[in-house]
Design an enzyme around this catalytic site. Structure first.
Site, PDB file in Angstrom:
ATOM      1  N   GLU A 288      43.369  31.475  47.057  1.00 43.97           N
ATOM      2  CA  GLU A 288      42.061  32.371  46.505  1.00 43.97           C
ATOM      3  C   GLU A 288      41.825  31.999  45.001  1.00 43.97           C
ATOM      4  O   GLU A 288      42.412  31.919  44.385  1.00 43.97           O
ATOM      5  CB  GLU A 288      42.666  33.798  46.463  1.00 43.97           C
ATOM      6  CG  GLU A 288      42.753  34.411  47.838  1.00 43.97           C
ATOM      7  CD  GLU A 288      42.981  35.870  47.767  1.00 43.97           C
ATOM      8  OE1 GLU A 288      42.807  36.383  48.930  1.00 43.97           O
ATOM      9  OE2 GLU A 288      43.059  36.299  46.787  1.00 43.97           O
TER      10      GLU A 288
ATOM     11  N   ASP B 173      39.905  44.529  38.243  1.00 45.98           N
ATOM     12  CA  ASP B 173      40.915  43.638  37.675  1.00 45.98           C
ATOM     13  C   ASP B 173      41.645  44.026  36.630  1.00 45.98           C
ATOM     14  O   ASP B 173      40.988  44.895  35.654  1.00 45.98           O
ATOM     15  CB  ASP B 173      40.754  42.248  37.495  1.00 45.98           C
ATOM     16  CG  ASP B 173      40.031  41.571  38.689  1.00 45.98           C
ATOM     17  OD1 ASP B 173      41.144  41.426  39.693  1.00 45.98           O
ATOM     18  OD2 ASP B 173      38.998  41.091  38.907  1.00 45.98           O
TER      19      ASP B 173
END
EC number: 4.2.1.20
Length: 271
Positions: A49, A60
């Site tokens: 990824e 995040d």
């Protein structure tokens, strides 16, 4: 067959779990990313990824937020990320690569231009955190035409009806967020994850991969007993941050983390 599907079919036949590392493209500088990708594969990664840096990575935690800041400060753009994948593909035609990020950079490039460039570079899947499946349905045929699979997130807070919709639209694998909150959170209850995955297995045959909270070999092995794959991000991005001033040390640091996880997964007694 898409590289992602091929890889998971091979893993299933071998009764092995996928190890899926996440790194932010361009962190700490663009010229190092391809080398980091190869280091991850050498350490046993099954799927990569690759994060597309964005100025407002709302899902995040601080570790990946700072990685995005470092990458953006070095001028990393979506077109650069695609170039990195193309360079990686020159010497690795097998390992699946998923671009993970946010809708804005793709919208700015234009869906058709992005899909074409991504196909030419050798991207296999796209996970846009802030694009729900209903909206993705409008562009999924375009992505599919260019060989790009649409990958989605599921979380403990996802309702059964919503989960059914996501499972219906998902391709490649499903990314199950094991914890509420943002990436890099601390605690992980594997028993709870197992309970939460059970109804999803009734809804889909897609591999279920678990991320958030995978820190070391022990947590990777524990999650691997209940999931089809483990996704590790913050633990790797932290090592990159620690060695940002000495990037030549980063490949070994990544291999140490991933090697421990790969060994632990392979030693695991199964489900």
């Amino acid at each position: 067959m898409n590289r992602i599907d091929k890889r998971f079919a091979a893993l299933k036949s071998q009764q092995r779990r996928a190890l899926i590392p996440y790194i932010t493209a361009g962190d700490p500088a663009p010229q190092h990313t391809v080398g980091f990708m190869h280091a991850c594969v050498e350490a046993g990664a099954d799927v990569l990824e690759l994060g597309v840096p964005f100025s407002d990575p709302m899902a995040d935690g601080p570790v990946i937020q700072k990685a995005c800041e470092r990458a953006l400060a070095k001028g990393t753009r979506l077109t650069d990320v695609l170039d990195m994948v193309a360079t990686f593909r020159a010497t690795d035609a097998e390992t699946p690569v998923v671009l993970m990020g946010y809708l804005n950079p793709v919208e700015r490039m234009g869906y058709e231009h992005f899909a074409r460039r991504a196909r030419e570079a050798g991207v296999d899947g796209v996970l846009m955190v802030d694009m729900p499946p209903e909206e993705m349905a409008e562009v999924a045929p375009l992505f599919s035409e260019h060989g790009l699979q649409s990958i989605f997130l599921l979380a403990p807070t996802t309702s059964p009806s919503r989960a059914a919709t996501i499972c219906r639209h998902g391709e490649g694998y499903l990314y199950y967020v094991s914890l509420k909150g943002v990436t890099g959170a601390a605690s992980l209850d594997v028993d709870a994850v197992e309970r939460q995955l059970a109804p999803l297995r009734e809804m889909t045959d897609l591999p279920l991969c678990v991320g958030f909270g995978i820190r070391d070999g022990d947590t990777a092995a524990a999650v691997g007993r209940v999931a089809d794959g483990v996704i590790v991000g913050s633990a790797l991005v932290s090592r990159i941050a620690e060695n940002a001033e000495t990037p030549e040390a980063i490949p070994a640091a990544l291999k140490a983390v991933l090697g421990d996880m790969r060994d632990a997964l392979d030693r695991s007694d199964g489900r």
